[in-house]
Design a protein around this motif. Structure first.
Motif, PDB file in Angstrom:
ATOM      1  N   ASP A  31      12.521 -10.555   9.161  1.00 27.50           N
ATOM      2  CA  ASP A  31      11.094 -10.683   9.467  1.00 27.50           C
ATOM      3  C   ASP A  31      10.906 -10.949  10.952  1.00 27.50           C
ATOM      4  N   PRO A  83       8.804  -1.634   7.802  1.00 28.74           N
ATOM      5  CA  PRO A  83       9.000  -2.622   6.733  1.00 28.74           C
ATOM      6  C   PRO A  83       7.833  -2.728   5.760  1.00 28.74           C
ATOM      7  N   ASP A 120       7.677  -4.958   2.323  1.00 27.85           N
ATOM      8  CA  ASP A 120       6.731  -6.069   2.166  1.00 27.85           C
ATOM      9  C   ASP A 120       5.932  -5.930   0.869  1.00 27.85           C
ATOM     10  N   ALA A 163       8.094  -6.809  -2.004  1.00 26.57           N
ATOM     11  CA  ALA A 163       8.320  -8.264  -2.034  1.00 26.57           C
ATOM     12  C   ALA A 163       7.136  -8.984  -2.677  1.00 26.57           C
ATOM     13  N   ALA A 214      16.012  -5.568   1.273  1.00 22.83           N
ATOM     14  CA  ALA A 214      15.058  -6.145   2.222  1.00 22.83           C
ATOM     15  C   ALA A 214      13.877  -6.782   1.493  1.00 22.83           C
ATOM     16  N   ARG A 262      12.687 -10.731   1.637  1.00 24.10           N
ATOM     17  CA  ARG A 262      11.339 -11.169   1.963  1.00 24.10           C
ATOM     18  C   ARG A 262      10.743 -12.022   0.838  1.00 24.10           C
TER      19      ARG A 262
END
Length: 706
Positions: free
Chosen positions: A223, A232, A236, A239, A265, A269
């Motif tokens: 982040d 990203p 996100d 997440a 990833a 997150r």
């Protein structure tokens, strides 16, 4: 409590675990003491087969406590243990395990009872005494229930040890001696669970070969990390779904996609580590069902999310294991599966969130390459252009960068374009080598002798292959229809006019290998076998970065005819199948034919380019003679290349063969190549072609014919 001094400096999780174990120990001690008072035959002659009273007294009074033992003030020790067990500062590993596996208070007590022999070997003998059998050194189900103050006839308590109960289904407790009655079966805690509770985080050795390092996860960056080469936003969004309770997701990716690092990833997150599993290795595991259970337990122990792929490896022959992975998804264990095939609703009882993971863009490949390259700065190289023809995953890009760095060190100089390309080619799978002939390009544009329009079309074909991600992907210039991002072309012309050589030049310009497939060897007389052979080729080709050249394309792409019998019908099926398969192919495919007129119109419509290779005219033949003889070959002054070019209407391949024949004659005679050698070489080519040697063609050199 003086007996807990050796654990005072331990971390809170270990201190809490030992305190809880001490409470269980007090119950075990009371049970042993009660058994001693009730023993009817302390002087039994066979007492040597089990523990006698004196031995038990020594165990109780003089044993080596691995657990904190109560001091002289037993009540005070008990009170201190209870306080430590109930006032642990923050969540401990035992708390986390109970939450992750949905354990009740009774489950935890049973787990601790089974755990004691792994914390203190005295309890093997204690349990042997209580089992009235020194060979049975683990607590039985009946003993565990009794130590918890429960009746062995308590149905609810017994149910906590059923195969589907959390302790057993989660892999926290093993029930052994299945041949015994239920109450007599032994309980054992797996070593990995014990190690986890004691603070060890090394994954279970049973699945060590199935786990991957996840080296490409930094592709999305931490982040706020500067310079992350991938957007990203999708990570996100995923997440947020994970934090909202998402249990199962399927990330379908194209060739060269970044689904696995995207999943890792997103988990990062969401505050979770990722446990990465390679399903191709799982498919080769001798006990895949057991491995799936250990994977799920490992993820829940560590609070990780399970990222597993590609599902393609399990979709056909190991569907049960794929269902087990998907159905392992829980609020405490999100499962993110990765693959190339469409999701099958039969793979899981729980509906997944299905996402599309796009492939890496050329700019992203270049950014990842720079992050992974550990050599001197790659100055003056256009990495985006060099890597644009290659379809690579983030992991492959990282490995390609390290491979290029090693090549540069070996060469002792600065990084070159060829080293970058060689590193990318090194990521190719080897499966296609068994189905096609691989050619490492050794020619360039200067070696081609073709009309200007044909050369221009070859240049356009190279540009299509280099910029297809931008044009077809970013700009969306081929919407709908389910077509892939492949580039297809037809090379049409007589044998020897340069079709294969042109494909080799294109492959060399892109930095790719050339794979040649003779379609005449693919065709099978048995129904359905031709399609299977073609599917194997296309499947293997999807795993490589190369130019696929189909020679003798008219063997399959012939015009579809009116169906008069079964042979016509299945011949048309083969053509239709290959037409459809070519449309969905994502690579660069070139088809070569000597008989363009025989090709089906529906096929030519689907091609990006059709390049004609005419027979060379006199000027081109003159250039070809000079190129084929080369500068290294000794040549006599009597060579009349202008006459050869004007008189002999030969294709480039025939001219090269004639030049090679002449070179062999000169080598045998130990002299330079003469005009007689060239005339003899041409004569041999005429014989192969079935052409007559007319006096008008050979003119003044007719007397040189053999």
């Amino acid at each position: 409590m003086t007996g807990t001094g050796h654990a005072a400096g331990a971390d809170p999780s270990l201190r809490h675990l030992l305190a809880r174990a001490l409470l269980v120990e007090q119950r075990v001690r009371r049970a042993v003491d009660a058994r001693r008072r009730e023993d009817p035959a302390p002087d039994d002659a066979f007492r040597g087969l089990y523990l006698n009273e004196e031995h038990v007294r020594r165990l109780l009074d003089h044993g080596r406590p691995a657990l904190p033992a109560p001091d002289a003030a037993g009540a005070a020790g008990q009170a201190e243990a209870e306080a430590a067990a109930t006032t642990a500062a923050g969540p401990t590993r035992l708390h986390g395990l109970a939450a992750a596996f949905a354990l009740t208070a009774l489950d935890v007590e049973i787990l601790l009872i089974a755990l004691l022999p792994d914390l203190d070997d005295r309890f093997e003998r204690f349990y042997g005494y209580l089992n009235d059998d020194v060979t049975r050194r683990r607590p039985s189900i009946g003993l565990a229930l009794g130590l918890c103050g429960l009746s062995p006839a308590d149905a609810a308590a017994r149910a906590r040890l059923d195969a589907g109960a959390p302790l057993r289904s989660g892999g926290l407790l093993l029930v052994e001696d299945q041949e015994r009655p239920f109450l007599g079966r032994a309980l054992r805690v797996p070593d990995r669970v014990t190690a986890h509770l004691l603070g060890e985080d090394t994954p279970d050795h049973r699945i060590a070969d199935l786990l991957t390092a996840g080296e490409e996860s930094p592709a999305f960056g931490a982040d706020g990390a500067p310079g992350a080469p991938l957007d990203p936003s999708l990570a996100d969004a995923l997440a947020r779904s994970l934090n909202g309770g998402l249990r199962l997701a399927y990330l379908r990716e194209e060739q060269g996609g970044a689904a696995a690092p995207l999943a890792a990833a997103a988990l990062a997150r969401a505050g979770r580590p990722a446990l990465r599993a390679d399903l191709e290795r799982l498919a080769r595991d001798p006990r895949p069902a057991e491995a799936v259970g250990v994977l799920a337990r490992e993820a829940r122990l560590t609070g990780a999310g399970l990222v597993a792929g590609p599902v393609d490896a399990l979709a056909r022959e190991h569907r049960d294991q794929l269902r087990a992975l998907a159905d392992a998804a829980l609020p405490s264990l999100p499962v993110l599966l990765v693959g190339h095939v469409p999701w099958d609703a039969g793979w899981s009882l729980w509906p997944p969130l299905v996402l599309h993971a796009p492939p890496l863009r050329p700019a992203a490949r270049a950014g990842l390459w720079r992050l992974a390259y550990d050599g001197p700065p790659a100055e003056g190289l256009d990495l985006g252009r060099l890597l644009s023809p290659f379809v690579l995953t983030p992991g492959q890009v990282s490995r390609a960068a390290r491979s290029a760095a090693q090549e540069a060190v070996l060469a002792g100089g600065r990084l070159t374009e060829e080293q970058v390309r060689a590193g990318a080619r090194a990521q190719n799978a080897a499966g296609l080598d068994r189905l096609a002939r691989r050619i490492e390009p050794a020619v360039g544009w200067a070696d081609l002798v073709l009309p200007p329009d044909s050369l221009a079309q070859l240049g356009e074909l190279t540009a299509r292959a280099r910029h297809r991600d931008r044009v077809l992907g970013e700009w969306g210039m081929r919407p709908g229809g389910g077509r892939g991002r492949g580039v297809t072309a037809l090379f049409a012309g007589d044998s020897g006019t340069g079709k294969t050589m042109s494909a080799e030049v294109i492959a060399g310009d892109l930095g790719l290998d050339l794979y040649t497939v003779d379609l005449a060897t693919v065709v099978d007389k048995y129904i359905g076998e031709t399609e299977k052979n073609l599917e194997r080729i296309f499947t293997e080709a999807a795993g490589i970065n190369g130019v696929l050249l189909f020679d003798e394309a008219d063997a399959i792409f012939g015009k579809r005819s009116e169906v008069k019998d079964a042979h016509d019908r299945y011949a048309n099926v083969e053509s239709a199948y290959l037409l459809q398969r070519m449309e969905t192919f994502d690579g660069l495919a070139i088809l070569a034919t000597n008989l363009r007129a025989n090709l089906d119109d529906a096929f030519t419509r689907r091609l990006d380019l059709v390049v004609d290779f005419p027979l060379p005219d006199a000027a081109h033949r003159r250039t070809l003679w000079r190129r084929c003889l080369g500068a290294a070959l000794p040549q006599a002054p009597d060579l009349d290349l202008d006459f050869c070019a004007e008189s002999f209407e030969l294709a480039g391949g025939n001219i090269r063969s004639a030049a090679v024949t002449a070179a062999y004659l000169a080598a045998e005679a130990g002299r330079p190549v003469t005009m007689a050698d060239l005339i003899h070489g041409v004569q041999r080519e005429y014989q192969k072609l079935g052409r007559l040697t007319l006096a008008a063609e050979f003119g003044p050199y007719l007397d040189l014919l053999a």
